[in-house]
Design a protein around this motif. Structure first.
Motif, mmCIF file in Angstrom:
data_model
loop_
_atom_site.group_PDB
_atom_site.id
_atom_site.type_symbol
_atom_site.label_atom_id
_atom_site.label_comp_id
_atom_site.label_asym_id
_atom_site.label_seq_id
_atom_site.Cartn_x
_atom_site.Cartn_y
_atom_site.Cartn_z
ATOM 1 N N THR A 67 -17.977 -8.344 11.075
ATOM 2 C CA THR A 67 -17.303 -8.904 12.246
ATOM 3 C C THR A 67 -17.604 -10.386 12.377
ATOM 4 O OG1 THR A 67 -17.271 -6.799 13.418
ATOM 5 C CG2 THR A 67 -17.136 -8.781 14.770
ATOM 6 N N THR A 69 -18.575 -12.624 10.148
ATOM 7 C CA THR A 69 -17.961 -13.394 9.078
ATOM 8 C C THR A 69 -16.451 -13.508 9.265
ATOM 9 O OG1 THR A 69 -19.680 -12.681 7.547
ATOM 10 C CG2 THR A 69 -17.644 -13.510 6.568
ATOM 11 N N ALA A 70 -15.807 -12.396 9.541
ATOM 12 C CA ALA A 70 -14.352 -12.390 9.683
ATOM 13 C C ALA A 70 -13.896 -13.193 10.891
ATOM 14 C CB ALA A 70 -13.834 -10.955 9.775
ATOM 15 N N THR A 73 -14.091 -16.973 10.187
ATOM 16 C CA THR A 73 -13.009 -17.404 9.311
ATOM 17 C C THR A 73 -11.668 -17.352 10.029
ATOM 18 O OG1 THR A 73 -14.216 -16.618 7.387
ATOM 19 C CG2 THR A 73 -11.842 -16.941 7.109
ATOM 20 N N TYR A 74 -11.423 -16.276 10.734
ATOM 21 C CA TYR A 74 -10.151 -16.081 11.437
ATOM 22 C C TYR A 74 -9.901 -17.192 12.450
ATOM 23 C CZ TYR A 74 -6.684 -13.666 14.380
ATOM 24 O OH TYR A 74 -5.582 -13.327 15.116
ATOM 25 N N ALA A 103 -8.643 -12.691 6.265
ATOM 26 C CA ALA A 103 -9.876 -12.414 6.994
ATOM 27 C C ALA A 103 -9.729 -11.132 7.800
ATOM 28 C CB ALA A 103 -10.240 -13.588 7.905
ATOM 29 N N GLY A 106 -9.811 -8.097 5.421
ATOM 30 C CA GLY A 106 -11.179 -7.807 5.000
ATOM 31 C C GLY A 106 -12.003 -7.178 6.116
ATOM 32 N N TRP A 107 -11.809 -7.666 7.327
ATOM 33 C CA TRP A 107 -12.525 -7.133 8.490
ATOM 34 C C TRP A 107 -12.148 -5.677 8.715
ATOM 35 C CZ3 TRP A 107 -11.601 -9.404 14.054
ATOM 36 C CH2 TRP A 107 -12.538 -8.876 14.947
#
Length: 160
Positions: A67, A69-70, A73-74, A103, A106-107
């Motif tokens: 969460t 990381t995504a 990026t998001y 992102a 991937g999340w």
């Protein structure tokens, strides 16, 4: 642009809550039986749900890492996309949109993977719900349901 700022604050709170819930989980599990301290829960049904059992600490940690990381990026890519749209740079805007969507993909995949790993049925259901909510997110900032994300994050915090 105000909508992006509001979204950024909401998503940052989501990510911050994810990090804090791991700390609370340690406190909850450390409370002795019969304790009335901050980590104690009651069996009367009047308090928060008990933390998830089984392999929840590992599953929660992995879900929270994904969460964080995504979300980072998001939000960064949405900001870049909106800036590029404002500057009439369609190529940069399109590239940022694709990275923001990647992102999210991937999340969602990470949440689903952790849902399949979870041995606690409540945690499994919640991670599946979160993955479904992430699946409907997109790059249309006006369509993002910040309240639903916050509600799901609150449930995750209670279980983790």
């Amino acid at each position: 642009m105000r909508r992006l700022l509001a979204l950024t604050v909401a998503v940052a709170a989501l990510a911050a809550g994810a990090g804090c819930s791991a700390e609370r989980a340690g406190l909850d599990r450390a409370a002795p039986a019969g304790s009335t301290g901050p980590g104690a829960t009651t069996g009367t049904g009047g308090g928060s749900p008990a933390p998830a059992g089984g392999n929840a600490p590992a599953v929660c940690a992995a879900a929270q890492q994904a969460t964080g990381t995504a979300v980072h990026t998001y939000v960064a890519e949405l900001g870049m996309m909106l800036g590029a749209v404002g500057a009439n740079d369609s190529a940069t805007a399109e590239a940022a949109r694709k990275r923001a969507e990647a992102a999210l993909t991937g999340w969602r995949a990470a949440l689903r993977q952790q849902a399949t790993r979870a041995t606690d049925p409540q945690l499994r259901t919640l991670l599946t719900d979160l993955a479904s909510e992430v699946a409907v997110l997109g790059t249309d900032v006006d369509a993002i349901d910040e309240e639903e994300l916050d509600r799901l994050q609150n449930r995750l915090d209670q279980l983790c």
